[in-house]
Design an enzyme around this catalytic site. Structure first.
Site, PDB file in Angstrom:
ATOM      1  N   TYR A   1       0.861  -1.187   0.000  1.00 58.59           N
ATOM      2  CA  TYR A   1       0.000   0.000   0.000  1.00 58.59           C
ATOM      3  C   TYR A   1       0.890   1.226   0.000  1.00 58.59           C
ATOM      4  CZ  TYR A   1      -3.248   3.566   1.713  1.00 58.59           C
ATOM      5  OH  TYR A   1      -3.987   4.703   1.870  1.00 58.59           O
TER       6      TYR A   1
ATOM      7  N   ASP B   1       9.284   2.528  -0.834  1.00 63.66           N
ATOM      8  CA  ASP B   1       8.343   3.169   0.082  1.00 63.66           C
ATOM      9  C   ASP B   1       8.742   2.742   1.489  1.00 63.66           C
ATOM     10  OD1 ASP B   1       6.267   3.882   1.737  1.00 63.66           O
ATOM     11  OD2 ASP B   1       4.685   3.239   0.372  1.00 63.66           O
TER      12      ASP B   1
ATOM     13  N   LYS C   1       5.634   8.858   8.871  1.00 60.68           N
ATOM     14  CA  LYS C   1       5.668   8.249  10.195  1.00 60.68           C
ATOM     15  C   LYS C   1       6.747   8.804  11.112  1.00 60.68           C
ATOM     16  CE  LYS C   1       2.691   5.104   8.539  1.00 60.68           C
ATOM     17  NZ  LYS C   1       1.296   4.997   8.933  1.00 60.68           N
TER      18      LYS C   1
END
Length: 429
Positions: free
Chosen positions: A145, A240, A268
């Site tokens: 994702y 990613d 994050k």
């Protein structure tokens, strides 16, 4: 039974105000049933809900609470920054400070740009890859994702070349058709696709360790093979590292597996829990972004002083000696305990752990890709989730999400978790 009446009341009202009562779908507990908990506060390794129930937390705000919630140094940095203004819409010195830290710690980075989320980071990296190569097609992997940008909301299909179908209404088919989806850990499929469409592929984007289909590490040679394929065909390799960056190792997955992507996306951890993202990589690529180059991307709150201050405080603490050895030992101790608890109950599970992230599936395994992960017993996981909440342990409300440990998870915390897991596993046999 724990009292969740206040959470229930708040969620009933929330559903009248927001779609599904939440601002991000996984929070709605649809994958596990039951009612979402409304959190009032968090500190260290624990969260407390509005009914006063305390939980050992393994979600860690989906990764960034690697120091533990409300770390005093991070809170102090945010407070000091806020007292000087929450946003300028203009350069500030903290942007330089955090950029220097990220570039120093991440092996492949020469330049970086800050944005406000992981979705913005991946969306911008894809635009850069397409603009730099003059090609339209991108390759992603089933189970990875990369945010909710149109080009990335695509279902996986079968075969070596899978033309994407929109995974959400509102995504034009013309966007999705340029997204080619492959099975994760299947280098042969990637080679076949490049042989057929290599001149049309702008980039390959992947989570180097999948964190959105549970936790799936790369098999030996997979990342190396993708690097070689991209080099051979003039495509750009994008990691990613929104989840893995500064979590599976200080230098992210690229340091752990010794692979240098052309571009890397972050989120994050680099904002210490505040809304933030970034993308960076080779200087010749990054200098094609406006205003240095013709490829446009902008954001009023990008590089805002609060997120920069939190990120600086977080990365400095992560760079202290012994931090990642400690995190790895904590994660190993937890996963070993979960394996033992399942074995005692005679329940098959398949586990994975990389650095400070982990996952497990209610099945024999191995789990190497999205198709494997979807064979897991999600019904049993839903029962596990509800029972662990009753024992005061908060795990992700989906079989297909990674878990995270932090520096605040001490031996007593892990022991309490394993003891709860032993009791719960027995009820699931």
């Amino acid at each position: 039974m724990l009292d969740h009446s206040r959470s229930q009341e708040i969620m009933d009202r929330a559903r009248q105000l927001m779609p599904g009562g939440v601002n991000s779908p996984v929070r709605a507990f649809k994958a596990v049933g039951g009612n979402p908990l409304v959190i009032a506060s968090a500190s260290g390794a624990r969260m407390t809900d509005v009914d006063g129930n305390s939980y050992i937390d393994y979600v860690g705000t989906w990764g960034p609470a690697i120091l533990g919630h409300a770390d005093p140094d991070v809170i102090a940095a945010i407070t000091a920054a806020a007292q000087q203004g929450t946003s300028f819409g203009a350069p500030s010195v903290r942007e330089n400070e955090l950029a220097e830290l990220v570039i120093e710690l991440m092996p492949s980075l020469e330049k970086v740009r800050f944005v406000n989320s992981g979705t913005e980071a991946t969306m911008s990296a894809l635009r850069l890859a397409r603009g730099a190569t003059g090609r339209d097609d991108i390759v992603k992997f089933d189970g990875c994702y990369h945010g909710h940008a149109d080009s990335l909301l695509v279902k996986a299909g079968s075969g070596v070349e899978t033309l994407g179908l929109p995974d959400s209404p509102g995504v034009p088919a013309d966007f999705a058709k340029h997204t080619l989806t492959l099975p994760y850990n299947d280098l042969a499929a990637a080679k076949a696709l490049f042989e057929q469409k290599g001149k049309e592929i702008a980039c390959v984007i992947l989570e180097p360790v999948v964190g959105n289909m549970g936790c799936i590490p790369p098999v030996e040679g997979f990342l190396e093979g993708l690097r070689e394929l991209c080099d051979a065909h003039g495509a750009i390799l994008i990691f990613d590292e929104v989840m893995t960056g500064f979590r599976v190792a200080l230098g992210g997955a690229q340091a752990r597996f010794d692979i240098r992507p052309d571009l890397t996306c972050f989120g994050k951890v680099i904002g210490g829990g505040l809304p933030v993202g970034a993308y960076g990589g080779r200087a010749d690529l990054m200098d094609q972004m406006a205003p240095a180059g013709p490829i446009y991307q902008a954001g009023t709150l990008s590089g805002n002083p609060l997120a920069m201050a939190a990120g600086i405080a977080t990365l400095k603490k992560l760079a202290e000696p012994g931090v990642f050895e400690r995190l790895g030992k904590t994660c190993d101790r937890l996963v070993d305990g979960l394996e033992a608890a399942a074995a005692e109950a005679g329940i098959p599970i398949c586990t994975a752990r990389v650095g400070a992230m982990f996952g497990f599936y209610f099945q024999e395994g191995p789990v190497l890709n999205g198709d494997d992960a979807r064979k897991s017993d999600t019904g049993r996981f839903g029962k596990w989730h509800a029972a662990m909440l009753e024992k005061g342990v908060y795990v992700a409300p989906s079989q297909f999400e990674a878990g995270f440990v932090s520096l605040a998870h001490d031996d007593a915390t892990i022991d309490a978790t394993i003891a709860a897991a032993r009791e719960v596993m027995k009820t699931l046999a």
